[in-house]
Motif scaffolding. Structure first.
Motif, PDB file in Angstrom:
ATOM      1  N   VAL A   1       3.946 -32.707 -15.663  1.00  0.00           N
ATOM      2  CA  VAL A   1       3.228 -31.509 -16.110  1.00  0.00           C
ATOM      3  C   VAL A   1       3.783 -30.234 -15.466  1.00  0.00           C
ATOM      4  O   VAL A   1       3.583 -29.131 -15.989  1.00  0.00           O
ATOM      5  N   ASN A   2       4.497 -30.380 -14.341  1.00  0.00           N
ATOM      6  CA  ASN A   2       5.001 -29.209 -13.626  1.00  0.00           C
ATOM      7  C   ASN A   2       5.889 -28.347 -14.514  1.00  0.00           C
ATOM      8  O   ASN A   2       5.753 -27.116 -14.563  1.00  0.00           O
ATOM      9  N   GLY A   3       6.817 -28.984 -15.231  1.00  0.00           N
ATOM     10  CA  GLY A   3       7.682 -28.237 -16.131  1.00  0.00           C
ATOM     11  C   GLY A   3       7.045 -27.988 -17.481  1.00  0.00           C
ATOM     12  O   GLY A   3       7.232 -26.922 -18.091  1.00  0.00           O
TER      13      GLY A   3
ATOM     14  N   MET B   1      -0.853 -36.906 -25.253  1.00  0.00           N
ATOM     15  CA  MET B   1      -0.500 -35.591 -24.701  1.00  0.00           C
ATOM     16  C   MET B   1       0.662 -34.967 -25.466  1.00  0.00           C
ATOM     17  O   MET B   1       0.667 -33.769 -25.758  1.00  0.00           O
ATOM     18  N   ALA B   2       1.650 -35.803 -25.787  1.00  0.00           N
ATOM     19  CA  ALA B   2       2.827 -35.277 -26.483  1.00  0.00           C
ATOM     20  C   ALA B   2       2.489 -34.807 -27.892  1.00  0.00           C
ATOM     21  O   ALA B   2       3.164 -33.914 -28.438  1.00  0.00           O
ATOM     22  N   ALA B   3       1.446 -35.367 -28.504  1.00  0.00           N
ATOM     23  CA  ALA B   3       1.088 -35.017 -29.879  1.00  0.00           C
ATOM     24  C   ALA B   3      -0.010 -33.955 -29.958  1.00  0.00           C
ATOM     25  O   ALA B   3      -0.397 -33.558 -31.064  1.00  0.00           O
ATOM     26  N   ALA B   4      -0.520 -33.503 -28.795  1.00  0.00           N
ATOM     27  CA  ALA B   4      -1.643 -32.560 -28.784  1.00  0.00           C
ATOM     28  C   ALA B   4      -1.293 -31.277 -29.550  1.00  0.00           C
ATOM     29  O   ALA B   4      -0.207 -30.723 -29.391  1.00  0.00           O
ATOM     30  N   HIS B   5      -2.245 -30.785 -30.374  1.00  0.00           N
ATOM     31  CA  HIS B   5      -1.993 -29.591 -31.184  1.00  0.00           C
ATOM     32  C   HIS B   5      -2.836 -28.404 -30.735  1.00  0.00           C
ATOM     33  O   HIS B   5      -2.667 -27.300 -31.232  1.00  0.00           O
ATOM     34  N   THR B   6      -3.785 -28.627 -29.811  1.00  0.00           N
ATOM     35  CA  THR B   6      -4.588 -27.545 -29.250  1.00  0.00           C
ATOM     36  C   THR B   6      -4.767 -27.794 -27.751  1.00  0.00           C
ATOM     37  O   THR B   6      -4.554 -28.910 -27.267  1.00  0.00           O
TER      38      THR B   6
ATOM     39  N   GLY C   1       8.703 -41.651  -8.297  1.00  0.00           N
ATOM     40  CA  GLY C   1       8.160 -41.276  -9.597  1.00  0.00           C
ATOM     41  C   GLY C   1       7.948 -39.778  -9.709  1.00  0.00           C
ATOM     42  O   GLY C   1       8.170 -39.186 -10.778  1.00  0.00           O
ATOM     43  N   ILE C   2       7.513 -39.156  -8.631  1.00  0.00           N
ATOM     44  CA  ILE C   2       7.377 -37.696  -8.608  1.00  0.00           C
ATOM     45  C   ILE C   2       8.711 -37.033  -8.906  1.00  0.00           C
ATOM     46  O   ILE C   2       8.801 -36.072  -9.686  1.00  0.00           O
ATOM     47  N   MET C   3       9.768 -37.570  -8.315  1.00  0.00           N
ATOM     48  CA  MET C   3      11.107 -37.037  -8.577  1.00  0.00           C
ATOM     49  C   MET C   3      11.494 -37.222 -10.042  1.00  0.00           C
ATOM     50  O   MET C   3      12.076 -36.317 -10.661  1.00  0.00           O
ATOM     51  N   LEU C   4      11.164 -38.379 -10.628  1.00  0.00           N
ATOM     52  CA  LEU C   4      11.483 -38.609 -12.035  1.00  0.00           C
ATOM     53  C   LEU C   4      10.755 -37.613 -12.938  1.00  0.00           C
ATOM     54  O   LEU C   4      11.287 -37.195 -13.976  1.00  0.00           O
ATOM     55  N   GLY C   5       9.521 -37.245 -12.567  1.00  0.00           N
ATOM     56  CA  GLY C   5       8.792 -36.250 -13.340  1.00  0.00           C
ATOM     57  C   GLY C   5       9.516 -34.921 -13.371  1.00  0.00           C
ATOM     58  O   GLY C   5       9.596 -34.250 -14.415  1.00  0.00           O
ATOM     59  N   TYR C   6      10.076 -34.520 -12.233  1.00  0.00           N
ATOM     60  CA  TYR C   6      10.868 -33.282 -12.179  1.00  0.00           C
ATOM     61  C   TYR C   6      12.153 -33.421 -13.001  1.00  0.00           C
ATOM     62  O   TYR C   6      12.576 -32.482 -13.683  1.00  0.00           O
ATOM     63  N   ILE C   7      12.768 -34.599 -12.915  1.00  0.00           N
ATOM     64  CA  ILE C   7      14.002 -34.825 -13.674  1.00  0.00           C
ATOM     65  C   ILE C   7      13.738 -34.701 -15.171  1.00  0.00           C
ATOM     66  O   ILE C   7      14.528 -34.105 -15.911  1.00  0.00           O
ATOM     67  N   ALA C   8      12.611 -35.264 -15.634  1.00  0.00           N
ATOM     68  CA  ALA C   8      12.263 -35.159 -17.055  1.00  0.00           C
ATOM     69  C   ALA C   8      12.098 -33.699 -17.468  1.00  0.00           C
ATOM     70  O   ALA C   8      12.522 -33.302 -18.570  1.00  0.00           O
ATOM     71  N   SER C   9      11.515 -32.887 -16.589  1.00  0.00           N
ATOM     72  CA  SER C   9      11.338 -31.466 -16.909  1.00  0.00           C
ATOM     73  C   SER C   9      12.682 -30.776 -17.106  1.00  0.00           C
ATOM     74  O   SER C   9      12.864 -29.981 -18.043  1.00  0.00           O
ATOM     75  N   VAL C  10      13.633 -31.072 -16.238  1.00  0.00           N
ATOM     76  CA  VAL C  10      14.963 -30.451 -16.339  1.00  0.00           C
ATOM     77  C   VAL C  10      15.728 -31.024 -17.536  1.00  0.00           C
ATOM     78  O   VAL C  10      16.399 -30.293 -18.273  1.00  0.00           O
TER      79      VAL C  10
ATOM     80  N   LEU D   1       8.405 -33.843 -25.180  1.00  0.00           N
ATOM     81  CA  LEU D   1       9.271 -34.914 -24.679  1.00  0.00           C
ATOM     82  C   LEU D   1       9.066 -35.145 -23.185  1.00  0.00           C
ATOM     83  O   LEU D   1       9.123 -36.286 -22.712  1.00  0.00           O
ATOM     84  N   MET D   2       8.828 -34.067 -22.443  1.00  0.00           N
ATOM     85  CA  MET D   2       8.566 -34.218 -21.009  1.00  0.00           C
ATOM     86  C   MET D   2       7.362 -35.129 -20.778  1.00  0.00           C
ATOM     87  O   MET D   2       7.394 -36.045 -19.941  1.00  0.00           O
ATOM     88  N   LEU D   3       6.278 -34.890 -21.504  1.00  0.00           N
ATOM     89  CA  LEU D   3       5.069 -35.685 -21.327  1.00  0.00           C
ATOM     90  C   LEU D   3       5.219 -37.076 -21.934  1.00  0.00           C
ATOM     91  O   LEU D   3       4.704 -38.061 -21.389  1.00  0.00           O
ATOM     92  N   ALA D   4       5.914 -37.182 -23.059  1.00  0.00           N
ATOM     93  CA  ALA D   4       6.119 -38.492 -23.677  1.00  0.00           C
ATOM     94  C   ALA D   4       6.981 -39.398 -22.818  1.00  0.00           C
ATOM     95  O   ALA D   4       6.822 -40.629 -22.836  1.00  0.00           O
ATOM     96  N   SER D   5       7.899 -38.810 -22.032  1.00  0.00           N
ATOM     97  CA  SER D   5       8.783 -39.628 -21.193  1.00  0.00           C
ATOM     98  C   SER D   5       8.010 -40.409 -20.146  1.00  0.00           C
ATOM     99  O   SER D   5       8.486 -41.434 -19.640  1.00  0.00           O
ATOM    100  N   THR D   6       6.791 -39.964 -19.824  1.00  0.00           N
ATOM    101  CA  THR D   6       5.996 -40.693 -18.832  1.00  0.00           C
ATOM    102  C   THR D   6       5.478 -42.015 -19.377  1.00  0.00           C
ATOM    103  O   THR D   6       4.875 -42.800 -18.626  1.00  0.00           O
ATOM    104  N   ALA D   7       5.711 -42.302 -20.672  1.00  0.00           N
ATOM    105  CA  ALA D   7       5.298 -43.589 -21.247  1.00  0.00           C
ATOM    106  C   ALA D   7       6.265 -44.710 -20.894  1.00  0.00           C
ATOM    107  O   ALA D   7       5.911 -45.893 -21.020  1.00  0.00           O
ATOM    108  N   ILE D   8       7.467 -44.380 -20.445  1.00  0.00           N
ATOM    109  CA  ILE D   8       8.480 -45.418 -20.216  1.00  0.00           C
ATOM    110  C   ILE D   8       8.125 -46.327 -19.034  1.00  0.00           C
ATOM    111  O   ILE D   8       8.104 -47.558 -19.189  1.00  0.00           O
ATOM    112  N   PRO D   9       7.836 -45.799 -17.841  1.00  0.00           N
ATOM    113  CA  PRO D   9       7.507 -46.705 -16.725  1.00  0.00           C
ATOM    114  C   PRO D   9       6.297 -47.599 -16.985  1.00  0.00           C
ATOM    115  O   PRO D   9       6.363 -48.796 -16.696  1.00  0.00           O
TER     116      PRO D   9
END
Length: 612
Positions: free
Chosen positions: A146-148, A211-216, A265-274, A291-299
């Protein structure tokens, strides 16, 4: 009490937890009642040591072996009776196994290797460790992706109100503190440790796509609130599952790895943002943050596949009277059937003691009315509270906006935030060693002042007029803060809380401790945007710097050390009134000043506990 030299922390103790077993039902009831009274008394006399006795200490070999035979008959385990008998003899006095004539030289060598080759474990033990690491990675990535993403969805949804921004980011932790942590017990009861991990990871998986599909903004809020159902249950269950499956000689290191892999995992969250910050789609608005939020579905997807390939906790099986299943699980998790039989008998004995301890007691009331338990709750509450109010999660969740406030553009802010995640993980690695050598209390006493200093440095850096110097100093201050946080307030709280409570209320105690950390996590997430808006970065960073000073004062005067202590020694530590703890360390201030500041030769310092 006798006195002997010690250091800042309570002295390192070589005593190990004594093994328990069962004897005749009548005699066992007497023993269990004595142990229960010892553990729940909660207060030591000023002139005496209270120590638990090994329930097997007064038993003859014939009595012990007779009970093993009765146990094997009752649980339909007669086909492993020979191993059970040998295992019980080892458990009765683990240090004297060399003198047991019942053991062959090969079996003695198996027991020797537990010390000489601690990490020589079967494949399934490492597979289970990978599962626990994966669950921790889920936890960390959920926290920081969520940071990025917020740098984009706040703009897309027009979320400009500071309180609404904080609520969006903190929704999972509100749900976790109010609901998620308290679902741990029923989920574990009905679905087992593996089932609880599977359900929580599946919720993480599903909420990632929502989260990735949220429209509002309110749709995103609901999806993040759902994520909180997973956060509390997973963070409480996974360390317990790892501890219950692990052999005693490596249990501490494996439990400690929860924090290390959460940092990964915290580091991976930052990596996804970049990785996704520049990705666009012609017809999908906000494709990058989605895509940043959807990537958290992989682990969590990987963990869900893996979890039922691991054996269930043997302890959970035995609590449901499934002893053959428990033995089969232990055979997969131990190098030999002898060790599996020994641990099966040991766990059975421990459960018998716990049953007696819980019998007829109001556990919630006992946690706060029994002085020994109340002091454990106080200490656990403190370390969990300070894990949040040291300021770390303000950085974890809002570092990108902090760097933008300092003068970075959005791209540079996201890349610089990645450095926070990398630093956090790298400097969490030494804690695997230092937490059991330097000690929990000493780690906090060393790092609290440094965290305060670096937060002040970061906040004051916002007054620097030159853009280049300001951004460099802000980044340096935040990186230095992460360096000292990672081996201190990072790993200590969960490790400390897991060992502070006596066995019979440990489940409730850990739920209380976990709810505490996620509750204050929500407060940090909610209030940071409004705090910066009201007091500017200088005041916001100064606020958490002040809390670190408070943390040092409380830890020095009121926080007992728990490093390398057995159950009975922990009972003694937490039975000592806090007032005496304060008076002791207040009286030690001149000693520390003379020894470490004036560099004088001083007499050996007084000790607070006597374990002899």
């Amino acid at each position: 009490m006798k006195e002997k030299p010690t250091d800042l922390e309570a002295p390192s103790v070589t005593n190990h937890r004594r093994s328990h077993s069962t004897i005749s039902i009548e005699k066992q009831d007497i023993i269990n009642e004595e142990v229960a009274q010892s553990w729940t008394r909660g207060q030591v006399k000023n002139d005496k040591n209270t120590k638990q006795k090994n329930p097997l200490a007064g038993l003859t070999k014939d009595e012990l072996l007779a009970d093993v035979e009765a146990f094997a008959q009752e649980k339909n385990l007669t086909h492993i009776l020979d191993d059970l008998k040998k295992g019980a003899l080892i458990a009765q006095d683990p240090k004297s196994f060399e003198s047991l004539t019942e053991l062959s030289e090969g079996e003695k060598d198996i027991i020797r290797r537990e010390k000489t080759h601690r990490w020589s474990q079967p494949f399934m033990m490492y597979f289970m460790t990978i599962l626990c690491a994966g669950s921790a990675i889920v936890q960390g990535m959920d926290q920081t992706a969520v940071n990025g993403a917020q740098e984009f969805y706040f703009h897309e949804f027009g979320v400009t109100n500071a309180w609404r921004q904080g609520l969006l980011n903190g929704a999972p932790y509100l749900c976790s503190a109010l609901i998620g942590c308290w679902t741990t017990a029923p989920l574990n009861r009905y679905f087992g440790r593996r089932g609880c991990i599977f359900i929580s990871c599946f919720i993480s998986f599903a909420s990632s796509f929502w989260m990735a599909a949220a429209h509002t903004w309110w749709n995103l809020l609901l999806s993040r609130f759902l994520l909180g159902f997973a956060v509390g249950a997973k963070s409480t269950t996974t360390p317990v599952y790892g501890a219950e499956c692990s052999p005693a000689n490596i249990r501490g290191a494996l439990v400690m790895m929860w924090q290390m892999w959460t940092a990964f995992g915290i580091m991976l969250g930052y990596i996804a943002s970049v990785a996704f910050m520049d990705v666009t789609h012609a017809t999908i608005p906000g494709f990058n943050w989605r895509l940043m939020l959807a990537s958290t579905a992989i682990p969590p997807f990987v963990v869900c596949i893996q979890v039922y390939l691991c054996p269930e906790s043997p302890r959970w099986y035995m609590m449901r009277d499934r002893y053959q299943s428990a033995y089969d699980a232990l055979c997969k998790l131990r190098p030999s059937s002898l060790q599996a039989a020994r641990d099966l008998y040991y766990i059975h004995a421990a459960l018998k003691v716990e049953e007696k301890l819980r019998e007829g007691k109001h556990l919630w009331r006992e946690m706060f009315t029994v002085p020994r338990n109340r002091r454990a709750a106080q200490s656990s509450f403190f370390v969990m509270f300070m894990q949040q109010f040291c300021g770390v999660n303000a950085i974890m969740y809002y570092s990108s906006s902090m760097f933008r406030e300092a003068g970075f553009d959005r791209r540079t802010a996201l890349v610089t935030s990645l450095g926070c995640g990398i630093t956090n993980w790298i400097f969490a690695l030494p804690a695997v060693y230092t937490i059991d050598t330097f000690g929990r209390r000493n780690l906090l006493l060393t790092t609290f002042p440094l965290m305060s200093l670096f937060l002040l440095f970061t906040g004051f850096s916002f007054w620097i007029p030159d853009d280049t110097s300001r951004t460099a100093c802000v980044a340096t201050g935040i990186y230095l803060f992460m360096i000292v946080y990672s081996p201190g307030e990072g790993p200590v709280p969960f490790t400390y809380s897991a060992e502070a409570f006596p066995l019979y209320i440990r489940d409730i105690g850990m739920s209380f401790a976990t709810a505490t950390t996620w509750g204050f996590n929500f407060i940090i997430s909610l209030t940071w945007p409004a705090l910066v808006k009201a007091f500017q970065p200088q005041g916001a960073f100064g606020w958490y710097a002040a809390w670190n000073i408070f943390g040092w004062i409380f830890a020095y005067f009121c926080l007992p050390e728990t490093k390398a202590l057995s159950l009975e020694e922990l009972d003694q530590v937490f039975s000592l009134p806090t007032r005496k703890h304060i008076n002791h360390y207040r009286g030690m201030l001149p000693w520390y000043f003379g020894k470490y500041i004036l560099r004088r030769d001083v007499e050996p310092q007084r000790v607070l506990y006597d374990y002899e």
